[in-house]
Scaffold this motif. Sequence first.
Motif, PDB file in Angstrom:
ATOM      1  N   PRO A   1       0.179  11.717   3.565  1.00 36.63           N
ATOM      2  CA  PRO A   1       0.072  11.401   1.929  1.00 36.63           C
ATOM      3  C   PRO A   1       0.700  10.498   2.217  1.00 36.63           C
ATOM      4  N   ASN A   2       1.980  10.086   2.363  1.00 35.32           N
ATOM      5  CA  ASN A   2       3.584   8.935   2.574  1.00 35.32           C
ATOM      6  C   ASN A   2       3.017   7.619   3.290  1.00 35.32           C
TER       7      ASN A   2
ATOM      8  N   ALA B   1      -6.936   8.816  -2.795  1.00 38.42           N
ATOM      9  CA  ALA B   1      -7.479  10.227  -2.440  1.00 38.42           C
ATOM     10  C   ALA B   1      -7.515  11.228  -3.561  1.00 38.42           C
ATOM     11  N   GLY B   2      -6.763  11.160  -4.448  1.00 38.49           N
ATOM     12  CA  GLY B   2      -6.835  11.535  -6.395  1.00 38.49           C
ATOM     13  C   GLY B   2      -8.384  11.299  -6.986  1.00 38.49           C
TER      14      GLY B   2
ATOM     15  N   ALA C   1       0.946  -1.073   0.288  1.00 31.63           N
ATOM     16  CA  ALA C   1       0.412  -0.040  -0.454  1.00 31.63           C
ATOM     17  C   ALA C   1       0.767   1.093   0.038  1.00 31.63           C
ATOM     18  N   VAL C   2       1.814   1.276   0.440  1.00 28.22           N
ATOM     19  CA  VAL C   2       2.639   2.456   0.125  1.00 28.22           C
ATOM     20  C   VAL C   2       3.914   2.441  -0.628  1.00 28.22           C
TER      21      VAL C   2
ATOM     22  N   LEU D   1      -1.305   3.895  -2.916  1.00 30.93           N
ATOM     23  CA  LEU D   1      -3.076   3.720  -2.922  1.00 30.93           C
ATOM     24  C   LEU D   1      -3.116   4.900  -1.813  1.00 30.93           C
ATOM     25  N   LYS D   2      -2.798   5.776  -1.424  1.00 37.17           N
ATOM     26  CA  LYS D   2      -3.260   6.191  -0.461  1.00 37.17           C
ATOM     27  C   LYS D   2      -3.595   7.640  -1.055  1.00 37.17           C
TER      28      LYS D   2
END
Length: 342
Positions: A287-288, A133-134, A123-124, A128-129
Amino acid sequence: MPKTRHRVVVTQRFFDSATLDFLKHCGCEVIIAELAPGVADGSLSERQLIDLLIDADGWILGHANVTASLLGSLPRLKVISRRGVGYERIDTVAVEAAGKVATIAVGGNDASVADHTIALMLAVCRKLKQCQAGLSANDWSIPLGGDLYRKTVGIVGLGRIGKGVLLRLAGFEVKPLIYAPRPDSSQKANGGQSCFVDLETLFQESDFITLHAPLNPQTRGMIDSRALKSMKAGAVLINTARGGLVRDADLLKALQQEDIAGAGLDVFESESDPSLSAVTEQLIKLPNVVVTPHAGASTVEGLNRTNLIAAQCVVAVLEGRSPPGHCVIADGRRHTVAKENT
């Protein structure tokens, strides 16, 4: 079904019907505590715990604090069975002094946490986060992620979960680096003698660093500003073990300054120290950083397995038998016998 002989109180959610039936079949009356939404037994006061447990012979718990004071108020209680494996909140010396038994559910959630560790790594590195969000903002631009494939992965601790992570990583053809303070022959066979390195080397050379060490005075705060500064700028830190292994304020600063690339966190220092909740909130917003609410062990299958192991330990003690040795963290029954014979 045998006549009810013992009362067992459960202060955990997600207690499955099969384990409930097992306890009843063994002659136990089972009381499942009704906790308010969002409240776990770790946040209950001593007075609240005493009210729940005053008539209990056995207790299946999660993260509640087990102290000498609490045990002194529960003379009927014979066994404390943790649905999980970490037991830093259980005063084992006090358990033995009180003539009681404390156990953990070894082997029940290893696979679930190992799976979760790989999920956080992916995921990191695949961002994926940021992708979610985008898209939520109708932005279809593509954040450029990285691979786990053929990277160097440092594994701190090679117990049951660490071994599970190592096994899963084989499919990604990674180069594993393993730190274990005193590796035994089975660990060396599992990890390969050449993979074992000192902690400093692991920090300096790993693209991913995943923590699977117990929390104790030697490991508390092992990931601090000094350790973080020794890592690669592109490194990703994963913690599915215990929040206290990482100084979260130092991690926040390292991420903000781009000393490391990202983190995947299932545990936080603020779980045991609420004064650090503001640090946790800031980490969550980055975000990361991909976060989960100490959910690594919480799958249907994993909880069912740990429920049953915890219940089997309770029944063994209440029937005068010994639970599996690898599950016992304190057994004060011999002290009780010694007192009775003096």
